[in-house]
Motif scaffolding. Structure first.
Motif, PDB file in Angstrom:
ATOM      1  N   ARG A  51     -11.841  48.986 -42.894  1.00  0.00           N
ATOM      2  CA  ARG A  51     -11.766  49.491 -41.523  1.00  0.00           C
ATOM      3  C   ARG A  51     -10.399  49.178 -40.896  1.00  0.00           C
ATOM      4  NH1 ARG A  51     -11.846  53.015 -37.732  1.00  0.00           N
ATOM      5  NH2 ARG A  51     -12.328  52.241 -35.656  1.00  0.00           N
ATOM      6  N   SER A  52      -9.893  47.971 -41.147  1.00  0.00           N
ATOM      7  CA  SER A  52      -8.596  47.612 -40.568  1.00  0.00           C
ATOM      8  C   SER A  52      -7.484  48.468 -41.161  1.00  0.00           C
ATOM      9  CB  SER A  52      -8.301  46.126 -40.793  1.00  0.00           C
ATOM     10  OG  SER A  52      -8.225  45.822 -42.158  1.00  0.00           O
ATOM     11  N   LEU A  53      -7.559  48.740 -42.457  1.00  0.00           N
ATOM     12  CA  LEU A  53      -6.569  49.614 -43.079  1.00  0.00           C
ATOM     13  C   LEU A  53      -6.666  51.029 -42.502  1.00  0.00           C
ATOM     14  CD1 LEU A  53      -6.836  48.418 -46.795  1.00  0.00           C
ATOM     15  CD2 LEU A  53      -4.845  48.193 -45.304  1.00  0.00           C
ATOM     16  N   GLU A  54      -7.893  51.464 -42.254  1.00  0.00           N
ATOM     17  CA  GLU A  54      -8.099  52.799 -41.670  1.00  0.00           C
ATOM     18  C   GLU A  54      -7.498  52.864 -40.270  1.00  0.00           C
ATOM     19  OE1 GLU A  54     -11.835  55.597 -40.161  1.00  0.00           O
ATOM     20  OE2 GLU A  54     -12.206  53.829 -41.413  1.00  0.00           O
ATOM     21  N   ILE A  55      -7.725  51.804 -39.484  1.00  0.00           N
ATOM     22  CA  ILE A  55      -7.178  51.762 -38.125  1.00  0.00           C
ATOM     23  C   ILE A  55      -5.654  51.847 -38.159  1.00  0.00           C
ATOM     24  CG2 ILE A  55      -6.788  50.230 -36.148  1.00  0.00           C
ATOM     25  CD1 ILE A  55      -9.672  49.265 -36.485  1.00  0.00           C
ATOM     26  N   LEU A  56      -5.053  51.076 -39.057  1.00  0.00           N
ATOM     27  CA  LEU A  56      -3.599  51.065 -39.127  1.00  0.00           C
ATOM     28  C   LEU A  56      -3.043  52.398 -39.618  1.00  0.00           C
ATOM     29  CD1 LEU A  56      -2.929  47.472 -40.466  1.00  0.00           C
ATOM     30  CD2 LEU A  56      -2.710  48.315 -38.136  1.00  0.00           C
ATOM     31  N   ASN A  57      -3.728  53.046 -40.537  1.00  0.00           N
ATOM     32  CA  ASN A  57      -3.269  54.341 -41.016  1.00  0.00           C
ATOM     33  C   ASN A  57      -3.358  55.397 -39.910  1.00  0.00           C
ATOM     34  OD1 ASN A  57      -2.648  53.485 -43.618  1.00  0.00           O
ATOM     35  ND2 ASN A  57      -4.712  53.855 -44.383  1.00  0.00           N
ATOM     36  N   ALA A  65       4.470  44.746 -34.550  1.00  0.00           N
ATOM     37  CA  ALA A  65       3.879  46.065 -34.298  1.00  0.00           C
ATOM     38  C   ALA A  65       2.443  46.116 -34.803  1.00  0.00           C
ATOM     39  CB  ALA A  65       4.718  47.147 -34.976  1.00  0.00           C
ATOM     40  N   LEU A  66       2.193  45.574 -35.979  1.00  0.00           N
ATOM     41  CA  LEU A  66       0.831  45.547 -36.516  1.00  0.00           C
ATOM     42  C   LEU A  66      -0.076  44.673 -35.648  1.00  0.00           C
ATOM     43  CD1 LEU A  66       1.677  45.206 -40.320  1.00  0.00           C
ATOM     44  CD2 LEU A  66       0.862  47.243 -39.135  1.00  0.00           C
ATOM     45  N   CYS A  67       0.456  43.561 -35.124  1.00  0.00           N
ATOM     46  CA  CYS A  67      -0.332  42.706 -34.230  1.00  0.00           C
ATOM     47  C   CYS A  67      -0.746  43.473 -32.979  1.00  0.00           C
ATOM     48  CB  CYS A  67       0.483  41.464 -33.832  1.00  0.00           C
ATOM     49  SG  CYS A  67       0.604  40.174 -35.089  1.00  0.00           S
ATOM     50  N   TRP A  68       0.197  44.228 -32.417  1.00  0.00           N
ATOM     51  CA  TRP A  68      -0.101  44.980 -31.190  1.00  0.00           C
ATOM     52  C   TRP A  68      -1.225  45.976 -31.442  1.00  0.00           C
ATOM     53  CZ3 TRP A  68      -0.565  49.655 -28.880  1.00  0.00           C
ATOM     54  CH2 TRP A  68      -0.388  49.730 -27.499  1.00  0.00           C
ATOM     55  N   VAL A  69      -1.107  46.720 -32.518  1.00  0.00           N
ATOM     56  CA  VAL A  69      -2.100  47.763 -32.809  1.00  0.00           C
ATOM     57  C   VAL A  69      -3.455  47.158 -33.142  1.00  0.00           C
ATOM     58  CG1 VAL A  69      -2.703  49.588 -34.423  1.00  0.00           C
ATOM     59  CG2 VAL A  69      -0.392  49.466 -33.495  1.00  0.00           C
ATOM     60  N   LEU A  70      -3.494  46.116 -33.958  1.00  0.00           N
ATOM     61  CA  LEU A  70      -4.772  45.477 -34.304  1.00  0.00           C
ATOM     62  C   LEU A  70      -5.443  44.886 -33.071  1.00  0.00           C
ATOM     63  CD1 LEU A  70      -3.956  43.655 -37.678  1.00  0.00           C
ATOM     64  CD2 LEU A  70      -5.608  45.505 -37.345  1.00  0.00           C
ATOM     65  N   ALA A  71      -4.661  44.188 -32.243  1.00  0.00           N
ATOM     66  CA  ALA A  71      -5.237  43.580 -31.039  1.00  0.00           C
ATOM     67  C   ALA A  71      -5.775  44.633 -30.089  1.00  0.00           C
ATOM     68  CB  ALA A  71      -4.183  42.715 -30.342  1.00  0.00           C
ATOM     69  N   LEU A  98      -8.176  40.655 -27.419  1.00  0.00           N
ATOM     70  CA  LEU A  98      -6.964  39.924 -27.074  1.00  0.00           C
ATOM     71  C   LEU A  98      -5.950  40.843 -26.405  1.00  0.00           C
ATOM     72  CD1 LEU A  98      -6.500  37.836 -30.361  1.00  0.00           C
ATOM     73  CD2 LEU A  98      -7.425  37.043 -28.173  1.00  0.00           C
ATOM     74  N   ASP A  99      -5.053  40.247 -25.632  1.00  0.00           N
ATOM     75  CA  ASP A  99      -3.995  40.992 -24.962  1.00  0.00           C
ATOM     76  C   ASP A  99      -3.003  41.512 -26.003  1.00  0.00           C
ATOM     77  OD1 ASP A  99      -1.359  41.408 -23.730  1.00  0.00           O
ATOM     78  OD2 ASP A  99      -2.320  40.715 -21.891  1.00  0.00           O
ATOM     79  N   PRO A 100      -2.789  42.829 -26.086  1.00  0.00           N
ATOM     80  CA  PRO A 100      -1.876  43.376 -27.113  1.00  0.00           C
ATOM     81  C   PRO A 100      -0.451  42.846 -26.992  1.00  0.00           C
ATOM     82  CG  PRO A 100      -3.226  45.113 -26.172  1.00  0.00           C
ATOM     83  CD  PRO A 100      -3.458  43.897 -25.325  1.00  0.00           C
ATOM     84  N   VAL A 151      -5.033  37.197 -35.627  1.00  0.00           N
ATOM     85  CA  VAL A 151      -4.410  38.519 -35.635  1.00  0.00           C
ATOM     86  C   VAL A 151      -3.090  38.476 -36.396  1.00  0.00           C
ATOM     87  CG1 VAL A 151      -3.429  40.348 -34.196  1.00  0.00           C
ATOM     88  CG2 VAL A 151      -5.522  39.189 -33.482  1.00  0.00           C
ATOM     89  N   VAL A 152      -2.322  37.398 -36.221  1.00  0.00           N
ATOM     90  CA  VAL A 152      -1.044  37.282 -36.926  1.00  0.00           C
ATOM     91  C   VAL A 152      -1.276  37.198 -38.436  1.00  0.00           C
ATOM     92  CG1 VAL A 152       0.993  35.836 -37.283  1.00  0.00           C
ATOM     93  CG2 VAL A 152       0.143  36.241 -34.963  1.00  0.00           C
ATOM     94  N   ILE A 153      -2.272  36.431 -38.855  1.00  0.00           N
ATOM     95  CA  ILE A 153      -2.586  36.334 -40.282  1.00  0.00           C
ATOM     96  C   ILE A 153      -2.960  37.706 -40.845  1.00  0.00           C
ATOM     97  CG2 ILE A 153      -4.306  35.463 -41.928  1.00  0.00           C
ATOM     98  CD1 ILE A 153      -4.269  32.816 -40.371  1.00  0.00           C
ATOM     99  N   LEU A 154      -3.811  38.430 -40.125  1.00  0.00           N
ATOM    100  CA  LEU A 154      -4.214  39.759 -40.583  1.00  0.00           C
ATOM    101  C   LEU A 154      -3.020  40.713 -40.655  1.00  0.00           C
ATOM    102  CD1 LEU A 154      -7.534  40.265 -38.579  1.00  0.00           C
ATOM    103  CD2 LEU A 154      -7.260  39.480 -40.925  1.00  0.00           C
ATOM    104  N   ALA A 155      -2.172  40.670 -39.627  1.00  0.00           N
ATOM    105  CA  ALA A 155      -0.994  41.532 -39.624  1.00  0.00           C
ATOM    106  C   ALA A 155      -0.055  41.189 -40.776  1.00  0.00           C
ATOM    107  CB  ALA A 155      -0.259  41.404 -38.291  1.00  0.00           C
ATOM    108  N   GLN A 156       0.094  39.893 -41.051  1.00  0.00           N
ATOM    109  CA  GLN A 156       0.928  39.464 -42.171  1.00  0.00           C
ATOM    110  C   GLN A 156       0.401  40.026 -43.489  1.00  0.00           C
ATOM    111  OE1 GLN A 156       4.081  37.871 -42.043  1.00  0.00           O
ATOM    112  NE2 GLN A 156       3.367  35.813 -42.501  1.00  0.00           N
ATOM    113  N   LEU A 157      -0.905  39.919 -43.692  1.00  0.00           N
ATOM    114  CA  LEU A 157      -1.507  40.428 -44.923  1.00  0.00           C
ATOM    115  C   LEU A 157      -1.269  41.927 -45.069  1.00  0.00           C
ATOM    116  CD1 LEU A 157      -4.880  38.458 -44.971  1.00  0.00           C
ATOM    117  CD2 LEU A 157      -3.091  38.354 -46.703  1.00  0.00           C
ATOM    118  N   HIS A 158      -1.492  42.661 -43.986  1.00  0.00           N
ATOM    119  CA  HIS A 158      -1.294  44.109 -44.035  1.00  0.00           C
ATOM    120  C   HIS A 158       0.164  44.456 -44.291  1.00  0.00           C
ATOM    121  CE1 HIS A 158      -5.307  45.386 -43.201  1.00  0.00           C
ATOM    122  NE2 HIS A 158      -5.368  44.733 -42.054  1.00  0.00           N
TER     123      HIS A 158
END
Length: 419
Positions: free
Chosen positions: A397-403, A261-267, A273-275, A358-365
């Motif tokens: 910014r990425s944390l803001e996007i996810l929130n 889910a985090l990968c989809w939203v970040l992408a 990239l294709d979500p 994107v997967v690495i970033l989603a994992q961290l989040h």
């Protein structure tokens, strides 16, 4: 050039898992091993080969090249050289001698037989990074058998559903129509229902609801349809016949679903990239844990300890997951994402942003959201953040996007929970 030659016991003990063997076992192993020299540029191991051998680097430097083009070097005497080279079979790497070098080559069945009868100490257990077990206990004997089965390629591997395979084949053809693709999907009523429900979800909803699989294919397009069918078919892979192990499968599914889910939203929000590709990569990033859990069904005595199971999974899942995705003929970008999902400092050779980033970033989040961040690297040190370039996605910014996108994250989670 090759020769059989007794190796000094002290030298053999430098290698894992040879260090667990007794002096008598090492003498026997040395008498049955082969010593082979290679010149610069000479091919040592071919990717895809299943030869039943273990290669230990005695001297020189070698280069390993994966299917995705990623390369790494190993120098004799280094930490990486303490373990067998490219040990998972069929071989996942092409190995070439970078300099003149020498290998000790041992048949896997010989080594496995010796390991099964090797005495075990607490220090030896720590060396394997899997922990647990008293000296000489039945549990540790079974653990050694587990590793032997991995080395001899006896591991039970899951498979992709027939419908997912056929949809991938159909969407690969330029002349396939929405009607033909829908007919393939209709062969599986469960996936058909999930696809229609997904198409009517807030993520893909149009001005009116769709009622048929064909209408869903038309609205979603062949690419998204293909990805979603694969996503829905994956749920069945996360299953165990043993109730006591289904808990581990459920935890794995929840974690994979959250990362997906985090990968989809970040992408979708911050990359080109294709979500849906990012969603699928996130869902598959821990795929290598599944064969370990399935294999554990035969050795419940060992894996009743959740901490022990988690440590074994963490050690083995990158290579096993990559091997599975190669077997399923997934693109190299998915293979790389599975292999390096928790390799925080990994930097792909390509200049443009990759799925693995994107997967690495989603994992961290996901780990931060679960309050597992005490041992995580600082965001600004992770190459995946720096590679975003003009997209300007900083840690804050990425944390803001996810929130801000929590509602959409919840919708993706619901999409993956459709029964």
């Amino acid at each position: 050039m090759s020769a059989r030659e007794q190796q000094p016991i002290r030298r053999l003990r430098e290698f894992q898992p040879l260090g667990r063997l007794t002096d008598e076992q090492l003498i026997l192993l040395s008498s049955r091993a082969e010593k082979r020299k290679f010149g610069p540029g000479q091919r040592v191991i071919e990717r895809g080969v299943k030869d039943g051998l273990e290669y230990f680097l005695l001297d020189g430097e070698i280069k390993l090249e994966a299917v995705d083009g990623r390369t790494t070097t190993i120098l004799a005497g280094s930490d990486k050289a303490r373990h067998p080279v490219a040990r998972l079979q069929p071989r996942m790497y092409t190995v070439t001698a970078a300099t003149s070098g020498e290998f000790l080559i041992v048949a896997q069945d010989v080594l496995n037989q010796l390991l099964r009868s090797a005495p075990v100490t607490e220090n030896d257990v720590e060396e394997t990074a899997v922990g647990g077990g008293d000296d000489g206990s039945e549990a540790h004997d079974l653990l050694m058998e587990f590793y032997a089965d991995l080395r001899s390629n006896k591991l039970a591997l899951p498979s992709v559903s027939d419908v997912a395979w056929k949809v991938r084949r159909a969407t690969d053809r330029d002349d396939s129509t929405a009607e033909q693709i829908a007919q393939v999907i209709a062969a599986d009523p469960s996936i058909s229902a999930k696809l229609v429900r997904a198409c009517n979800s807030p993520l893909y909803r149009g001005f009116s609801d769709v009622r048929t699989v064909r209408e869903s294919v038309v609205r979603l397009g062949t690419r998204t349809t293909r990805q979603l069918v694969t996503v829905f078919s994956m749920r069945e892979v996360f299953k165990s016949q043993r109730p006591e192990l289904q808990g581990a499968m459920d935890r794995l599914w929840r974690q994979s679903r959250e990362v997906a889910a985090l990968c989809w939203v970040l992408a979708d929000a911050a990359t080109n990239l294709d979500p849906e590709e990012a969603l699928l990569a996130g869902l598959l990033h821990d795929l290598g844990a599944i064969p370990v859990i399935v294999h554990a069904e035969h050795h419940v005595e060992i894996f009743a300890d959740r901490q022990l199971l988690d440590r074994v999974i963490d050690e083995l899942k990158p290579d096993i997951g990559a091997a599975l995705l190669e077997r399923w003929e997934f693109p190299a970008s998915f293979v790389t994402a599975a292999r390096h999902a928790e390799d925080w400092m990994y930097q792909p050779p390509q200049e443009e942003l990759q799925l693995v980033d994107v997967v690495i970033l989603a994992q961290l989040h996901a780990m931060i959201r679960d309050r597992q961040g005490s041992e995580l690297p600082r965001f600004e040190t992770v190459p995946a953040y720096r590679r975003l370039g003009e997209l300007e996605l900083s840690a804050s910014r990425s944390l803001e996007i996810l929130n801000q996108a929590q509602e959409r994250i919840d919708e993706v989670q619901k999409l993956l929970s459709i029964h």
